[in-house]
Design a protein around this motif. Structure first.
Motif: not given
Length: 244
Positions: A31-37, A136-140, A142-153
Motif C-alpha cells: 500500500w504505497q502512495e498512488e504515484d509511487a513505484p 494500509g488496507e484501510y485506505e482502500a 476510505r477511497k471506496l467510501a468517498a468514491s460516491g459509487c453504488k456499493l453492493p449489498s
C-alpha cells in the motif's frame, strides 16, 4: 520509550541493551502512495526479512531479552473473493503468494531462529488495522467510501483491530512478557459495510448501497472490480486461534 527509523543507520549506534523490548514496526507493504513505484521483491526482503533479522540479532547480542515483530495475515496467502469468507485456524498452513507475505513470513522465520539463551520473540500477525489515520488496507475502504459509487449489498466478515485496541494489546503483551505467534483482533468480526460506514464517517461521505449491484456481481463474478474483491472479500481468524 524511544522511536527511531531503522531505515537510517542511526539504530546501529543505539545501545539496545538499555531497553526491555525492541519493537520492529518498519515494513515495506503493497500500500504505497498512488504515484509511487511498486517495491521490487528485493526491497521487500531487504526490509521485511534482512533488516528485521539484523535488529533482532543486535537486540540479542546486546542483552535485550524481548523482541516484537509486526507481521501480517497475508502470510497465509488467501485472496478471498467478494461475498465469500475464509476462516483461518491454528493449524492453517502459511502459503504466502505475494512478495509482502513471503518476505514477512521469512522475517518471522529469521527471528525465530535467534530465540534461545534468554532471548524471546513475539510475532503479531495482524489483520486489517483501522481507525483515524490508519494506512494500509484501510485506505482502500476510505477511497471506496468517498468514491460516491453504488456499493453492493453483499455478505462477508473480516477480522480487524481498531488502532486503540492494538495499542492496548501491545501494552498488555509487554507487561506480561508474552512470546510466540499471536493473532490479535477485535472481539467481534466486522462486515465490509460496517467498515465502509466507519471510513465514510471519517471522510464526511455518504454510503450508497444497491442490491442490484450485488446481484450483478453474484451472477457475473468476472465483472467484479479488484477493489470490490479487496473490500468485500471476507477473511477471519477463528475465535480460539490463540487458545491452547
Amino acid at each position: 520509550v524511544n522511536a527511531i527509523s531503522s531505515l537510517s543507520e542511526q539504530w546501529q549506534a543505539l545501545p539496545f541493551g538499555l531497553y526491555d523490548w525492541i519493537i520492529d514496526l518498519e515494513a515495506v507493504t503493497p500500500w504505497q502512495e498512488e504515484d509511487a513505484p511498486s517495491p521490487s521483491p528485493e526491497i521487500y526482503f531487504q526490509v521485511n526479512r534482512d533488516l528485521a533479522r539484523d535488529l533482532a540479532r543486535k537486540a540479542k547480542e546486546e542483552g535485550c531479552a524481548h523482541f516484537l515483530y509486526i507481521s501480517t495475515i497475508e502470510v497465509y496467502g488467501f485472496t478471498p473473493r467478494a461475498g465469500k469468507t475464509i476462516q483461518i485456524e491454528k493449524n492453517t498452513p502459511c502459503r504466502p503468494i505475494t512478495d509482502y507475505g513471503k518476505s514477512k513470513l521469512a522475517g518471522e522465520d529469521a527471528i525465530k531462529e535467534l530465540e534461545g539463551d534468554g532471548f524471546q520473540a513475539a510475532i503479531l500477525r495482524l489483520p486489517m488495522v483501522y481507525g483515524p489515520g490508519c494506512p494500509g488496507e484501510y485506505e482502500a475502504f476510505r477511497k471506496l467510501a468517498a468514491s460516491g459509487c453504488k456499493l453492493p449489498s453483499m455478505a462477508g466478515q473480516k477480522s480487524a483491530i481498531h488502532i486503540s485496541t492494538l495499542c492496548a494489546f501491545v501494552q498488555y503483551l509487554i507487561e506480561q512478557t508474552l512470546s510466540g505467534t499471536l493473532h490479535p483482533q477485535n472481539k467481534d468480526y466486522l462486515s465490509p459495510l460496517e467498515l465502509l460506514h466507519l471510513a465514510a464517517k471519517e471522510e464526511d461521505a455518504q454510503i450508497r448501497t444497491s442490491w442490484l449491484t450485488g446481484l450483478k456481481y453474484r451472477l457475473f463474478p468476472g465483472s467484479v472490480p479488484k477493489e470490490i474483491h479487496q473490500v468485500f472479500g471476507g477473511l477471519v481468524y477463528g475465535k480460539e486461534i490463540d487458545l491452547g
